[in-house]
Scaffold this motif. Sequence first.
Motif, short mmCIF file in Angstrom:
data_model
loop_
_atom_site.label_atom_id
_atom_site.label_comp_id
_atom_site.label_asym_id
_atom_site.label_seq_id
_atom_site.Cartn_x
_atom_site.Cartn_y
_atom_site.Cartn_z
N ASP A 62 7.51 4.45 3.19
CA ASP A 62 8.66 3.99 3.97
C ASP A 62 9.77 3.43 3.08
O ASP A 62 10.90 3.26 3.54
CB ASP A 62 8.23 2.92 4.98
N HIS A 63 9.45 3.09 1.84
CA HIS A 63 10.43 2.52 0.90
C HIS A 63 10.32 3.33 -0.40
O HIS A 63 9.56 2.97 -1.30
CB HIS A 63 10.15 1.05 0.64
N PRO A 64 11.08 4.45 -0.51
CA PRO A 64 10.91 5.39 -1.63
C PRO A 64 11.06 4.78 -3.02
O PRO A 64 10.50 5.30 -3.97
CB PRO A 64 12.03 6.42 -1.36
N SER A 65 11.80 3.69 -3.17
CA SER A 65 12.00 3.11 -4.50
C SER A 65 10.89 2.15 -4.90
O SER A 65 10.92 1.57 -5.98
CB SER A 65 13.34 2.38 -4.56
N VAL A 66 9.90 1.97 -4.03
CA VAL A 66 8.83 0.99 -4.26
C VAL A 66 7.54 1.71 -4.63
O VAL A 66 7.17 2.72 -4.01
CB VAL A 66 8.61 0.12 -3.00
N ASP A 102 0.82 -1.21 0.00
CA ASP A 102 0.00 0.00 0.00
C ASP A 102 0.86 1.26 0.00
O ASP A 102 2.09 1.21 -0.04
CB ASP A 102 -0.96 -0.01 1.19
N GLU A 103 0.17 2.40 0.05
CA GLU A 103 0.84 3.70 0.01
C GLU A 103 1.77 3.88 1.22
O GLU A 103 2.84 4.47 1.11
CB GLU A 103 -0.18 4.84 -0.02
#
Length: 660
Positions: A436-440, A430-431
């Motif tokens: 929390d994981h900028p590359s995802v 989800d968003e």
Amino acid sequence: MKYSDSPDPSRSPFTRAAGPATPGSSSSGSENEEQFRELLNHLEQVFWMTNAADTAVLYVSPAYEKVWGYSRASLYDGSHTFLDSVHPEDHARMAAAMEREREQGGYNEEYRIIGSDGTMRWIWARTYPVRNDKGEVARYAGIAENISDRKWAEKERTRLAAIIEHADDSIISTTLDGTIIAWNRGAERKYGYSAAEVLGRSIFILIPPEHSTEYLEAMKSVRGGKAVSAYRTVRLRKDGTLIKFSVGIAPIEARDGEIVGASKISQDVTRVHDLESQLIEAQKMEVIGQLTGGVAHDFNNILAVILGYSELMVSEIGENPGLQKFAAGINLAAGRGVGLTRQLLVFSRKETVQFTVLDPNKILTDMESMLRQLIDARIALTITTEPGLGCIKADGGYIGQVLMNLVVNARDAMPSGGKLTIATSSVTLDEAYALDHPSVFPGDYILFKVEDTGIGMSEEIKARVFDPLFTTKLRGLGTGLGLSTCQTIVHLSNGFIAVQSTPGIGTSFEVYFPQVAMRSDPARHTTDAGPVPRGTETILVVEDDPEVRRMVSLVLEVQGYHVVTASNGEEGIRRALEDHKHRISLVISDVVMPGMSGQAMVAGMEAIDPRLKFLFTSGYTNGATALSGIIDEKLEFLSKPYTNEALARKVRHLLDAPLV
């Protein structure tokens, strides 16, 4: 109040209020009075006197006209009063002060006035009673000074102090011996000390011992009146942690020019330093990638020749066990070289990737037997698949390479045995996870999870686990490219890898691929069943490497084909234009060649004969039809190095396929 009474011209405000005359007092009094008048006429301060009732101005010095801007006559005739010029915001306060003047024996105030030119000025004024010999109030005297410059300076100092206090940077002032005398909030945030904790203490509580000499050298310049330009250094926080700072030091001068202290402005450059390190690392890896890509491409051509000739040798030597063993050894060594160069090419992103839509469960079940061969009997392998999974779009061969790398690493992490679990599942990120994981990117993913009960990894090792050329294995047991190659492969499919590990408990690698709805097209893939097919058609081989060109020609001729060769694209077009005994049916071309590329050559040949079919080969590709190393699915491609059988089957498949 309004001073409406006119001064008494027959009586000077400078004569005594009362009392008997003394001999000689007239001449001496007149002389003193004249001297006093002369003094007041040259003072910048305004001096005045009023009568005992404080209702009439008896005298006002010439400075009044300069400060207030009105004539002295306006005070004498009552057309203007001191109170008339007071700033509206200060008017009520000063009116009350003047009313209290007689009760409290004067006043001492700072207030603003509006001059005759409309400008505002700050005034300091004090009044006091002048008493006669009986102690009675005979007059009131007052003195006033224009303090606008001081007020503006105070305001500017206050503004600057607020800027310093609320600045994000650390601003510290010390004496020349290093005693802290000023400490702003920025310093409090950066170092963790409050002002109360550090004022009066030595600056050396912030300086690591190994940097003390550096600081003392800088202070030598400051004592000489020279500022020290910002330099990179390290400082010590209250909690003992080190932070990277850019520090500039300027001398503090007294009014007489003497250097009395130093002001230090420090900026936390930890993030800047980290970004610079990342940039340097990225530039270094780009150079390494270019180097490894070029070396691997050339080595692939060498391996293609070795594999091709060794396979031809096997077919020629018959049943001789010794020679068969030698040929098998050559093939095995070349195969290991193929695996290494493939890792190098994937790492450098110059390996050609053919994306197809794949069933993740089928990938895993098809590989189960191979994966079990990679581990020993002391490791219990469990494979589970979630039914009804969606598909992923990736290169099937490379997905297998990722899984094999992870299984081998898990095996090496369990030298005494353990449990290894491989599972597939569908997950939705989800968003919140994406934040929390900028590359995802949020969305639906297929997860391959490889979990072991091995020795685990420390945080330091886990932080470097995907670094190229980093390995914890003994020399000769690992290249340090395995996990970095896995990460590159997964990134090419817009996926990512997460790792969790606890020393002594085990490690879990989670490999995420974006889920797609499409199913793979089985018609595109050829089968390897049955004998190696043969043919008699004419094939044009365009290859700039002479050894590869010779080997490919020999393999095709053994299969019965008539072969025409060219060393580059221009020569290939000329060959296609020539009148051959047998018309060219298929063109096999390298993608990257000196001069004209394979793609440009194909465009020219299609204009000559639209019925021509093409097969691209390469160790890597940078061509227009293969941007980012991904070959167009509409084009046929065979990655170097390939086996003779793979080449023969691919050629026959293309020749038998109908024209599109």
